[in-house]
Design a protein around this motif. Structure first.
Motif, PDB file in Angstrom:
ATOM      1  N   ASN A  24       0.839  -1.194   0.000  1.00 36.66           N
ATOM      2  CA  ASN A  24       0.000   0.000   0.000  1.00 36.66           C
ATOM      3  C   ASN A  24       0.876   1.247   0.000  1.00 36.66           C
ATOM      4  O   ASN A  24       1.793   1.371   0.822  1.00 36.66           O
ATOM      5  CB  ASN A  24      -0.925  -0.002   1.214  1.00 36.66           C
ATOM      6  N   LEU A  25       0.564   2.178  -0.889  1.00 35.22           N
ATOM      7  CA  LEU A  25       1.364   3.374  -1.095  1.00 35.22           C
ATOM      8  C   LEU A  25       0.513   4.623  -0.910  1.00 35.22           C
ATOM      9  O   LEU A  25      -0.731   4.546  -0.930  1.00 35.22           O
ATOM     10  CB  LEU A  25       1.963   3.351  -2.506  1.00 35.22           C
ATOM     11  N   PRO A  26       1.120   5.792  -0.715  1.00 33.75           N
ATOM     12  CA  PRO A  26       0.337   7.030  -0.570  1.00 33.75           C
ATOM     13  C   PRO A  26      -0.586   7.252  -1.770  1.00 33.75           C
ATOM     14  O   PRO A  26      -0.283   6.850  -2.896  1.00 33.75           O
ATOM     15  CB  PRO A  26       1.415   8.115  -0.497  1.00 33.75           C
ATOM     16  N   GLY A  27      -1.731   7.889  -1.507  1.00 32.91           N
ATOM     17  CA  GLY A  27      -2.688   8.169  -2.580  1.00 32.91           C
ATOM     18  C   GLY A  27      -3.558   6.986  -2.941  1.00 32.91           C
ATOM     19  O   GLY A  27      -4.103   6.929  -4.049  1.00 32.91           O
ATOM     20  N   ARG A  28      -3.686   6.020  -2.016  1.00 32.45           N
ATOM     21  CA  ARG A  28      -4.500   4.821  -2.246  1.00 32.45           C
ATOM     22  C   ARG A  28      -4.048   4.067  -3.495  1.00 32.45           C
ATOM     23  O   ARG A  28      -4.838   3.548  -4.273  1.00 32.45           O
ATOM     24  CB  ARG A  28      -5.986   5.188  -2.352  1.00 32.45           C
ATOM     25  N   VAL A  29      -2.747   4.022  -3.668  1.00 33.28           N
ATOM     26  CA  VAL A  29      -2.144   3.265  -4.764  1.00 33.28           C
ATOM     27  C   VAL A  29      -1.547   1.990  -4.176  1.00 33.28           C
ATOM     28  O   VAL A  29      -1.008   1.997  -3.064  1.00 33.28           O
ATOM     29  CB  VAL A  29      -1.047   4.092  -5.477  1.00 33.28           C
ATOM     30  N   ALA A  30      -1.661   0.904  -4.916  1.00 34.40           N
ATOM     31  CA  ALA A  30      -1.102  -0.377  -4.474  1.00 34.40           C
ATOM     32  C   ALA A  30      -0.221  -0.955  -5.568  1.00 34.40           C
ATOM     33  O   ALA A  30      -0.489  -0.790  -6.762  1.00 34.40           O
ATOM     34  CB  ALA A  30      -2.209  -1.357  -4.117  1.00 34.40           C
ATOM     35  N   ALA A  31       0.831  -1.636  -5.147  1.00 38.34           N
ATOM     36  CA  ALA A  31       1.718  -2.355  -6.072  1.00 38.34           C
ATOM     37  C   ALA A  31       1.693  -3.824  -5.703  1.00 38.34           C
ATOM     38  O   ALA A  31       1.867  -4.181  -4.533  1.00 38.34           O
ATOM     39  CB  ALA A  31       3.134  -1.800  -5.984  1.00 38.34           C
ATOM     40  N   ARG A  32       1.461  -4.680  -6.680  1.00 37.34           N
ATOM     41  CA  ARG A  32       1.466  -6.112  -6.394  1.00 37.34           C
ATOM     42  C   ARG A  32       2.050  -6.856  -7.599  1.00 37.34           C
ATOM     43  O   ARG A  32       2.042  -6.359  -8.721  1.00 37.34           O
ATOM     44  CB  ARG A  32       0.053  -6.623  -6.107  1.00 37.34           C
ATOM     45  N   ARG A  33       2.565  -8.010  -7.315  1.00 39.34           N
ATOM     46  CA  ARG A  33       3.135  -8.828  -8.385  1.00 39.34           C
ATOM     47  C   ARG A  33       2.172  -9.949  -8.739  1.00 39.34           C
ATOM     48  O   ARG A  33       1.648 -10.638  -7.855  1.00 39.34           O
ATOM     49  CB  ARG A  33       4.483  -9.404  -7.957  1.00 39.34           C
ATOM     50  N   GLN A  34       1.947 -10.119 -10.040  1.00 36.53           N
ATOM     51  CA  GLN A  34       1.144 -11.206 -10.558  1.00 36.53           C
ATOM     52  C   GLN A  34       1.999 -12.007 -11.511  1.00 36.53           C
ATOM     53  O   GLN A  34       2.157 -11.629 -12.668  1.00 36.53           O
ATOM     54  CB  GLN A  34      -0.103 -10.664 -11.291  1.00 36.53           C
ATOM     55  N   GLY A  35       2.608 -13.065 -11.003  1.00 38.53           N
ATOM     56  CA  GLY A  35       3.475 -13.866 -11.843  1.00 38.53           C
ATOM     57  C   GLY A  35       4.673 -13.037 -12.317  1.00 38.53           C
ATOM     58  O   GLY A  35       5.438 -12.498 -11.509  1.00 38.53           O
ATOM     59  N   GLY A  36       4.788 -12.893 -13.630  1.00 38.34           N
ATOM     60  CA  GLY A  36       5.890 -12.132 -14.189  1.00 38.34           C
ATOM     61  C   GLY A  36       5.541 -10.691 -14.477  1.00 38.34           C
ATOM     62  O   GLY A  36       6.240 -10.022 -15.262  1.00 38.34           O
ATOM     63  N   THR A  37       4.486 -10.192 -13.859  1.00 36.61           N
ATOM     64  CA  THR A  37       4.032  -8.818 -14.105  1.00 36.61           C
ATOM     65  C   THR A  37       3.898  -8.062 -12.789  1.00 36.61           C
ATOM     66  O   THR A  37       3.414  -8.596 -11.794  1.00 36.61           O
ATOM     67  CB  THR A  37       2.669  -8.836 -14.829  1.00 36.61           C
ATOM     68  N   LEU A  38       4.342  -6.825 -12.798  1.00 36.96           N
ATOM     69  CA  LEU A  38       4.161  -5.938 -11.658  1.00 36.96           C
ATOM     70  C   LEU A  38       3.017  -4.983 -11.998  1.00 36.96           C
ATOM     71  O   LEU A  38       3.045  -4.305 -13.031  1.00 36.96           O
ATOM     72  CB  LEU A  38       5.433  -5.124 -11.395  1.00 36.96           C
ATOM     73  N   VAL A  39       2.011  -4.953 -11.144  1.00 35.82           N
ATOM     74  CA  VAL A  39       0.834  -4.116 -11.364  1.00 35.82           C
ATOM     75  C   VAL A  39       0.820  -2.997 -10.320  1.00 35.82           C
ATOM     76  O   VAL A  39       0.879  -3.259  -9.112  1.00 35.82           O
ATOM     77  CB  VAL A  39      -0.469  -4.942 -11.257  1.00 35.82           C
ATOM     78  N   ILE A  40       0.725  -1.762 -10.796  1.00 36.53           N
ATOM     79  CA  ILE A  40       0.647  -0.603  -9.922  1.00 36.53           C
ATOM     80  C   ILE A  40      -0.597   0.182 -10.318  1.00 36.53           C
ATOM     81  O   ILE A  40      -0.724   0.622 -11.459  1.00 36.53           O
ATOM     82  CB  ILE A  40       1.900   0.293 -10.038  1.00 36.53           C
ATOM     83  N   ARG A  41      -1.523   0.338  -9.354  1.00 33.76           N
ATOM     84  CA  ARG A  41      -2.781   1.002  -9.689  1.00 33.76           C
ATOM     85  C   ARG A  41      -3.444   1.522  -8.430  1.00 33.76           C
ATOM     86  O   ARG A  41      -3.125   1.101  -7.310  1.00 33.76           O
ATOM     87  CB  ARG A  41      -3.731   0.052 -10.412  1.00 33.76           C
ATOM     88  N   GLN A  42      -4.373   2.450  -8.630  1.00 34.24           N
ATOM     89  CA  GLN A  42      -5.185   2.933  -7.512  1.00 34.24           C
ATOM     90  C   GLN A  42      -6.203   1.877  -7.130  1.00 34.24           C
ATOM     91  O   GLN A  42      -6.699   1.127  -7.962  1.00 34.24           O
ATOM     92  CB  GLN A  42      -5.893   4.239  -7.869  1.00 34.24           C
ATOM     93  N   VAL A  43      -6.516   1.827  -5.832  1.00 32.48           N
ATOM     94  CA  VAL A  43      -7.459   0.821  -5.342  1.00 32.48           C
ATOM     95  C   VAL A  43      -8.608   1.508  -4.637  1.00 32.48           C
ATOM     96  O   VAL A  43      -8.549   2.694  -4.314  1.00 32.48           O
ATOM     97  CB  VAL A  43      -6.753  -0.144  -4.364  1.00 32.48           C
TER      98      VAL A  43
END
Length: 358
Positions: A339-358
């Motif tokens: 969990n990051l500032p601004g209600r942004v989250a970073a998570r890994r899905q297999g070989g992909t890194l996803v960064i998005r607002q939640v």
């Protein structure tokens, strides 16, 4: 017989900056040779030696280059009699034939501490005045000594090369105002504080010494009066010059790395079509293998860029946040989303890194 060397130094520094402003204005078709009025350049003046020297040099050089010159002082309302002081500064600007010359009163909040809050209020006021008058640039009186202090403060934060690069000679508004990409100019970054004070003295310019500059409750004041003198005592003279030189070298390095990161960001974007929920809101998918292959300095810049673009406020995104995201790439062992500032989250899905607002 020419002017005193200190006066010659400040005028030369301002002349070079105004020539740059003039070239920019000509490129936009707004120079003195165009149909518009000559471009207006404002000086932000507190009444101290640095900004009074800057105001005097602007008043001397601007007409010779076909530019209009004005001035503005910001009343932060933090000291008794600050309104009287602001009116006095306006009178001094008018005595130098600067027009417009005005004072702007601001309300200083509390966010980020007293120094940061005052800075935010001040730049917002300067932006407003510049936009209202259509100014081509606003000159700031930061000197080489200020640059050295800024580098030390950046070193204490430990935020990397960019934090050591100090203040830029040309910058946009820190408030993020649209259209203010090159508004602020700092002609004196290669001029020391002793020179500006001497220039005021030989020109009989009255100056005001802000008591906040000597108040040990302010971090910059402690750096100025305690840290830098201690370094010079321990290491010898030349510390200020060396720190200012470090700022320029660091800025050159940081600019190159940022350019590399911009190109790398495009190359590491993953195909989001098979990644669930990435395209909902402001999100991005990045290829982990391609990220891992980048040098860490470039990779972390890419991560910061995309995280800010996803909605995380730049001022709240610290090095520790980027390090946590980076571990999803370099030290992956099934961690949960970060969990990051601004209600942004970073998570890994297999070989992909996803960064998005939640």
């Amino acid at each position: 017989m020419g002017p005193h060397p200190a006066v010659a130094a400040i005028r030369l520094a301002v002349r070079r900056t105004l020539q740059d402003v003039l070239r920019d204005a000509d490129a936009l078709g707004r120079g003195p040779s165009g149909n518009d009025r000559p471009p207006l350049v404002l000086v932000a003046c507190s009444g101290g030696a640095d900004s009074m020297a800057l105001a005097s040099a602007l008043a001397f050089e601007a007409p010779r280059l076909g530019l209009r010159a004005g001035g503005v002082t910001v009343d932060h309302g933090l000291q008794p009699g600050s309104d009287d002081r602001a009116r006095e500064v306006v009178s001094r600007l008018e005595a130098l034939s600067l027009a417009p010359a005005e004072a702007v009163t601001v309300t200083v909040g509390r966010a980020g501490g007293p120094e940061a809050a005052a800075r935010t209020a001040r730049y917002a006021a300067l932006d407003e005045v510049a936009e209202r008058h259509g100014a081509a640039a606003v000159l700031l009186g930061h000197t080489r000594d200020d640059q050295a202090e800024t580098v030390l403060l950046g070193l204490a934060r430990g935020s990397g090369t960019r934090s050591l690069s100090g203040m830029a000679a040309v910058s946009g508004s820190p408030t993020g105002r649209t259209g203010a990409g090159h508004r602020y100019r700092r002609p004196f970054l290669a001029v020391d504080r002793q020179t500006t004070r001497k220039a005021c003295m030989v020109q009989s310019l009255p100056v005001w010494d802000d008591p906040h500059n000597a108040d040990p409750s302010f971090t910059r004041s402690r750096v100025r009066h305690d840290a830098l003198p201690a370094l010079e005592k321990a290491l010898g003279k030349g510390v200020v010059e060396a720190l200012a030189r470090t700022a320029q070298l660091s800025r050159d390095d940081a600019d190159a790395l940022d350019a590399w990161a911009r190109d790398a960001e495009r190359a590491v974007r993953a195909d989001a079509s098979d990644v669930a929920n990435v395209t909902t809101g402001t999100g991005v998918a990045l290829d982990v293998a391609r990220l891992h292959a980048l040098p860490s300095a470039v990779r972390r810049r890419v991560l910061r860029r995309v995280t800010v673009a996803a909605g995380s406020p730049a001022g709240s995104l610290f090095a520790r946040h980027i390090e946590e995201i980076d571990r999803l790439i370099t030290d992956w062992h099934g961690q949960r989303a970060i969990n990051l500032p601004g209600r942004v989250a970073a998570r890994r899905q297999g070989g992909t890194l996803v960064i998005r607002q939640v």
